[in-house]
Design a protein around this motif. Structure first.
Motif, PDB file in Angstrom:
ATOM      1  N   ASP A  43       9.250   9.515   2.758  1.00  0.00           N
ATOM      2  CA  ASP A  43      10.667   9.231   2.721  1.00  0.00           C
ATOM      3  C   ASP A  43      11.293   9.499   4.198  1.00  0.00           C
ATOM      4  N   LYS A  44      10.711  10.629   4.918  1.00  0.00           N
ATOM      5  CA  LYS A  44      11.316  10.969   6.104  1.00  0.00           C
ATOM      6  C   LYS A  44      10.753  10.163   7.235  1.00  0.00           C
ATOM      7  N   HIS A  45      10.054   9.151   7.047  1.00  0.00           N
ATOM      8  CA  HIS A  45       9.541   8.242   8.128  1.00  0.00           C
ATOM      9  C   HIS A  45       9.781   6.760   7.999  1.00  0.00           C
ATOM     10  N   MET A  46      10.635   6.510   6.807  1.00  0.00           N
ATOM     11  CA  MET A  46      10.876   5.325   6.574  1.00  0.00           C
ATOM     12  C   MET A  46      11.762   4.383   7.423  1.00  0.00           C
ATOM     13  N   ASP A  47      12.338   4.891   8.504  1.00  0.00           N
ATOM     14  CA  ASP A  47      12.862   4.327   9.396  1.00  0.00           C
ATOM     15  C   ASP A  47      11.877   4.198  10.931  1.00  0.00           C
ATOM     16  N   ASP A  48      10.784   4.907  10.782  1.00  0.00           N
ATOM     17  CA  ASP A  48       9.942   4.863  12.008  1.00  0.00           C
ATOM     18  C   ASP A  48       9.773   3.343  12.296  1.00  0.00           C
ATOM     19  N   GLU A  49       9.870   3.031  13.678  1.00  0.00           N
ATOM     20  CA  GLU A  49       9.600   1.564  14.012  1.00  0.00           C
ATOM     21  C   GLU A  49       8.067   0.951  13.774  1.00  0.00           C
ATOM     22  N   ASN A  50       7.106   1.986  13.518  1.00  0.00           N
ATOM     23  CA  ASN A  50       5.647   1.607  13.137  1.00  0.00           C
ATOM     24  C   ASN A  50       5.246   1.561  11.767  1.00  0.00           C
ATOM     25  N   VAL A  51       6.384   1.904  10.845  1.00  0.00           N
ATOM     26  CA  VAL A  51       6.105   2.118   9.645  1.00  0.00           C
ATOM     27  C   VAL A  51       6.775   0.849   8.668  1.00  0.00           C
ATOM     28  N   MET A  52       6.320   0.273   7.684  1.00  0.00           N
ATOM     29  CA  MET A  52       7.074  -0.573   6.736  1.00  0.00           C
ATOM     30  C   MET A  52       6.525  -0.212   5.465  1.00  0.00           C
ATOM     31  N   ILE A  53       7.698   0.017   4.426  1.00  0.00           N
ATOM     32  CA  ILE A  53       7.372   0.429   3.274  1.00  0.00           C
ATOM     33  C   ILE A  53       7.558  -0.825   2.103  1.00  0.00           C
ATOM     34  N   LEU A  54       6.747  -0.977   1.360  1.00  0.00           N
ATOM     35  CA  LEU A  54       6.738  -2.261   0.470  1.00  0.00           C
ATOM     36  C   LEU A  54       6.319  -1.536  -1.032  1.00  0.00           C
ATOM     37  N   THR A  55       7.111  -2.034  -2.070  1.00  0.00           N
ATOM     38  CA  THR A  55       6.602  -1.363  -3.356  1.00  0.00           C
ATOM     39  C   THR A  55       5.944  -2.517  -3.953  1.00  0.00           C
ATOM     40  N   TYR A  56       5.033  -2.067  -5.116  1.00  0.00           N
ATOM     41  CA  TYR A  56       4.094  -2.928  -5.916  1.00  0.00           C
ATOM     42  C   TYR A  56       4.838  -3.971  -6.593  1.00  0.00           C
ATOM     43  N   GLU A  57       6.253  -3.376  -7.071  1.00  0.00           N
ATOM     44  CA  GLU A  57       7.223  -4.165  -7.782  1.00  0.00           C
ATOM     45  C   GLU A  57       7.686  -5.506  -6.806  1.00  0.00           C
ATOM     46  N   GLU A  58       7.869  -5.229  -5.815  1.00  0.00           N
ATOM     47  CA  GLU A  58       8.430  -6.045  -4.843  1.00  0.00           C
ATOM     48  C   GLU A  58       7.353  -7.394  -4.709  1.00  0.00           C
ATOM     49  N   LEU A  59       5.987  -6.833  -4.513  1.00  0.00           N
ATOM     50  CA  LEU A  59       5.033  -7.786  -4.234  1.00  0.00           C
ATOM     51  C   LEU A  59       4.689  -8.673  -5.589  1.00  0.00           C
ATOM     52  N   LYS A  60       5.090  -8.167  -6.773  1.00  0.00           N
ATOM     53  CA  LYS A  60       4.747  -8.692  -8.108  1.00  0.00           C
ATOM     54  C   LYS A  60       6.130  -9.602  -8.155  1.00  0.00           C
ATOM     55  N   GLU A  61       7.204  -9.407  -7.891  1.00  0.00           N
ATOM     56  CA  GLU A  61       8.506 -10.181  -8.090  1.00  0.00           C
ATOM     57  C   GLU A  61       8.371 -11.397  -7.128  1.00  0.00           C
ATOM     58  N   ASN A  62       7.961 -11.155  -5.772  1.00  0.00           N
ATOM     59  CA  ASN A  62       8.069 -12.278  -4.957  1.00  0.00           C
ATOM     60  C   ASN A  62       7.000 -12.048  -3.803  1.00  0.00           C
ATOM     61  N   LEU A  63       5.752 -12.339  -4.145  1.00  0.00           N
ATOM     62  CA  LEU A  63       4.530 -12.289  -3.329  1.00  0.00           C
ATOM     63  C   LEU A  63       4.734 -13.049  -1.914  1.00  0.00           C
ATOM     64  N   CYS A  64       5.230 -14.222  -1.872  1.00  0.00           N
ATOM     65  CA  CYS A  64       5.462 -14.886  -0.649  1.00  0.00           C
ATOM     66  C   CYS A  64       6.331 -14.115   0.171  1.00  0.00           C
ATOM     67  N   GLU A  65       7.488 -13.616  -0.237  1.00  0.00           N
ATOM     68  CA  GLU A  65       8.197 -12.833   0.554  1.00  0.00           C
ATOM     69  C   GLU A  65       7.520 -11.507   1.106  1.00  0.00           C
ATOM     70  N   GLY A  66       6.791 -11.114   0.209  1.00  0.00           N
ATOM     71  CA  GLY A  66       5.997  -9.779   0.617  1.00  0.00           C
ATOM     72  C   GLY A  66       5.022 -10.179   1.895  1.00  0.00           C
ATOM     73  N   ILE A  67       4.217 -11.154   1.735  1.00  0.00           N
ATOM     74  CA  ILE A  67       3.488 -11.784   2.770  1.00  0.00           C
ATOM     75  C   ILE A  67       4.249 -11.996   4.010  1.00  0.00           C
ATOM     76  N   LYS A  68       5.300 -12.635   3.807  1.00  0.00           N
ATOM     77  CA  LYS A  68       6.126 -12.925   4.971  1.00  0.00           C
ATOM     78  C   LYS A  68       6.598 -11.631   5.698  1.00  0.00           C
ATOM     79  N   GLN A  69       7.026 -10.628   5.113  1.00  0.00           N
ATOM     80  CA  GLN A  69       7.230  -9.432   5.650  1.00  0.00           C
ATOM     81  C   GLN A  69       6.471  -8.866   6.252  1.00  0.00           C
TER      82      GLN A  69
END
Length: 297
Positions: free
Chosen positions: A184-210
């Motif tokens: 949580d302390k590094h969510m805004d770091d430019e070299n870090v991207m957070i994705l959730t399992y639920e986001e991938l389940k809901e819209n895998l295309c969007e997750g792969i695009k991101q």
């Protein structure tokens, strides 16, 4: 680590639970897969700027996201033959570092390590890190089934016993909440991207695009859709026996959102709710996990 490496260990009976975990710097690890010497060797590991690092707490989507990244990398670098392994950074013998140094770029790594225990060179080189999180209730239930079916981890007598161990961080790779608070302390770091399992389940295309945009991999909308059609949890689970051997059904079980309701009692649900409220409710990552949607009866 190939599937043959794991098969060798799975042939042994799980006779002594006490021997299956060991502590290194206050964190429990599987003793048959991790070694002190390997952790020491990792401290001197040299990351590359174009490495791909996937970080996830156990049972948050590590193998699924690795499949996705491997497919994306293979699409961009068609001349690249990735190593036939599915190991975490912390698995195996220290000599593996020599082999890793010879892997062609971009190398794809996965790990369950806590933020502070990831080899420092990944941060020094500003390696782009994909961090996958899953709601804590589904994570706990998936971890319970994984541990009880996995001959390389100690079994527990009941879900109730495991739940308390999970809540207390007395499991391999320690506390889910410690992992979450650190990232949580590094969510805004430019070299870090957070994705959730639920986001991938809901819209895998969007997750792969991101993911593709984060790593600056040029993929057309058509190619993203094609990759997504082959990267659903079901598709990957059906192919897993070819890469993971007999441990495939242990690693890829249901992959469902909301499976926690099959085991959680109301009292356990309230206990987890209180823990989440205490640790994560007011954080950016806590909001991203959409706890009210995925973790309430």
């Amino acid at each position: 680590m190939s599937k043959e490496f794991v098969e060798k260990f799975l042939e042994d009976d799980k006779d002594n639970n006490d021997d299956l975990l060991f502590s290194y710097r206050g964190v429990l690890y599987p003793s048959r897969l991790c070694k002190v010497e390997t952790f020491e060797a990792l401290e001197a590991m040299e990351a590359r700027k174009d490495d791909v690092l996937i970080v996830a707490y156990p049972k948050c989507g590590t193998n699924w996201s690795r499949y996705i990244l491997n497919d994306v990398v293979a699409e961009i670098h068609r001349d690249l033959t990735p190593p036939n392994n599915f190991q975490l950074l912390e698995f195996g013998h220290p000599e593996k570092i020599k082999d890793i140094n010879e892997w062609p770029s971009p190398r794809v790594f996965t790990t369950h390590l806590l933020y502070d225990n990831i080899p420092k060179s990944f941060f020094e080189k500003k390696v782009k890190i994909l961090v996958i999180f899953r709601n804590p209730k589904d994570t706990a239930v998936s971890y319970y089934h994984f541990q009880n079916k996995n001959l390389l981890l100690p079994s527990v007598d009941s879900w109730d016993e495991f739940f308390q161990k999970f809540m207390n961080g007395e499991v391999a790779w320690q506390s889910y909440f410690e992992h979450a608070l650190a990232w949580d302390k590094h969510m805004d770091d430019e070299n870090v991207m957070i994705l959730t399992y639920e986001e991938l389940k809901e819209n895998l295309c969007e997750g792969i695009k991101q993911i593709a945009e984060f790593y600056a991999f040029p993929l057309s909308e058509e190619k993203i859709k094609s990759l997504a059609s082959k990267a659903t949890f079901q598709e990957i689970r059906d192919r897993a026996s070819q890469t993971h051997g007999s441990i495939a059904p242990v690693i890829f079980r249901k992959g469902e959102v909301g499976d926690w309701k099959t085991l959680f009692t109301e009292a356990q649900s309230r206990e987890m709710d209180a823990k989440f409220e205490e640790c994560l409710a007011g954080t950016k990552l806590g909001r991203r996990l959409r706890y009210d949607k995925y973790c309430k009866f």
